[in-house]
Scaffold this motif. Structure first.
Motif, short mmCIF file in Angstrom:
data_model
loop_
_atom_site.label_atom_id
_atom_site.label_comp_id
_atom_site.label_asym_id
_atom_site.label_seq_id
_atom_site.Cartn_x
_atom_site.Cartn_y
_atom_site.Cartn_z
N ARG A 91 -1.88 -6.62 -2.07
CA ARG A 91 -2.02 -7.18 -3.76
C ARG A 91 -2.55 -5.11 -3.96
NH1 ARG A 91 -2.21 -11.45 -6.07
NH2 ARG A 91 -2.87 -13.26 -4.79
N LYS A 92 -3.67 -4.81 -2.90
CA LYS A 92 -3.68 -3.06 -3.07
C LYS A 92 -2.25 -1.88 -3.14
CE LYS A 92 -8.13 -4.10 -1.93
NZ LYS A 92 -9.73 -3.37 -1.08
N LEU A 93 -1.31 -2.42 -2.35
CA LEU A 93 -0.51 -1.82 -2.06
C LEU A 93 0.77 -1.90 -3.05
CD1 LEU A 93 0.17 -1.83 1.29
CD2 LEU A 93 0.11 0.11 0.48
N GLY A 94 0.43 -2.84 -3.62
CA GLY A 94 1.53 -3.33 -5.11
C GLY A 94 2.91 -3.82 -4.09
N PHE A 95 3.01 -3.84 -3.37
CA PHE A 95 4.56 -4.64 -2.95
C PHE A 95 5.33 -5.77 -3.25
CE2 PHE A 95 6.74 -5.32 1.00
CZ PHE A 95 8.35 -5.48 0.15
#
Length: 218
Positions: A166-170
């Motif tokens: 989620r933090k990476l937005g992948f």
């Protein structure tokens, strides 16, 4: 963690002892099976089939002859690489090879050893601080823990991987992580929690890929 001074001999004694390959040894000689047929018996001929497909309970015939030596060679090469990376103090390379060895042990069905190797790789990747690599390592160990029926451990690993994704937005990675966590929760009997994760995963995948691809991913 000290990565130096761990030579090839130490590696084979402690990480991938050759005795671990006993399970891959064939049951030789190949068993012979009588074939009963009146057409042969009338002429006093006995027909025997050489059953190479029975030389190993899991790896059939020629597949055993092809796969087992390749696995042994892979283990040897990974062992050499691990020794070199440790001698050089190269943490990233050490983590990578430990992960590869873990995958190899998983392939062989040695889940306890796979978990130990993947956990060692994960520890190094935490220190390296690459969130993408860390998420992959968490999911790999989670997969093994799930196979070992360590469902709470698997769920915790999948949850941590999901937060990183989620933090990476992948988004595709998020969808896969949600699916993994959903399966772990379902196996624990948490059907409602699993459903929530499955639906969110499906929604993401519908935005990213075709219906055919969704079926393949699931």
């Amino acid at each position: 963690m000290d990565q130096r001074g761990q030579g090839r001999d130490t590696f084979h004694r402690t990480v991938f002892d050759n005795e671990r390959w006993t399970a891959l040894r064939p049951r030789l000689p190949s068993p012979l099976q009588d074939v009963t047929d009146d057409r042969f018996e009338r002429h006093g001929v006995r027909l025997l089939l050489k059953r190479d497909d029975l030389i190993h309970p899991d790896l059939i015939g020629n597949k055993w002859r092809k796969l087992a030596p390749n696995l042994e060679r892979a283990a040897g090469l990974y062992g050499q690489a691990l020794a070199l990376y440790r001698e050089l103090g190269e943490v990233r390379g050490t983590a990578m090879v430990l992960g590869n060895l873990g995958a190899l042990a998983e392939e062989r069905g040695d889940l306890g050893r796979a978990a130990a190797l993947l956990a060692a790789s994960l520890e190094l990747k935490r220190a390296l601080g690459s969130p993408y690599s860390l998420a992959n390592a968490l999911e790999s160990l989670g997969n093994v823990e799930k196979k070992r029926a360590s469902l709470a451990a698997a769920a915790a690993l999948y949850h941590e991987a999901l937060e990183l994704r989620r933090k990476l937005g992948f988004r595709q990675g998020i969808a896969v992580a949600l699916n993994n966590l959903g399966h772990a929760l379902l196996a624990q009997g948490a059907a409602e929690g699993a459903k929530t994760h499955f639906l969110e995963s499906l929604e993401l995948l519908q935005e990213l890929v075709t219906g055919h691809d969704i079926g393949v991913l699931y």
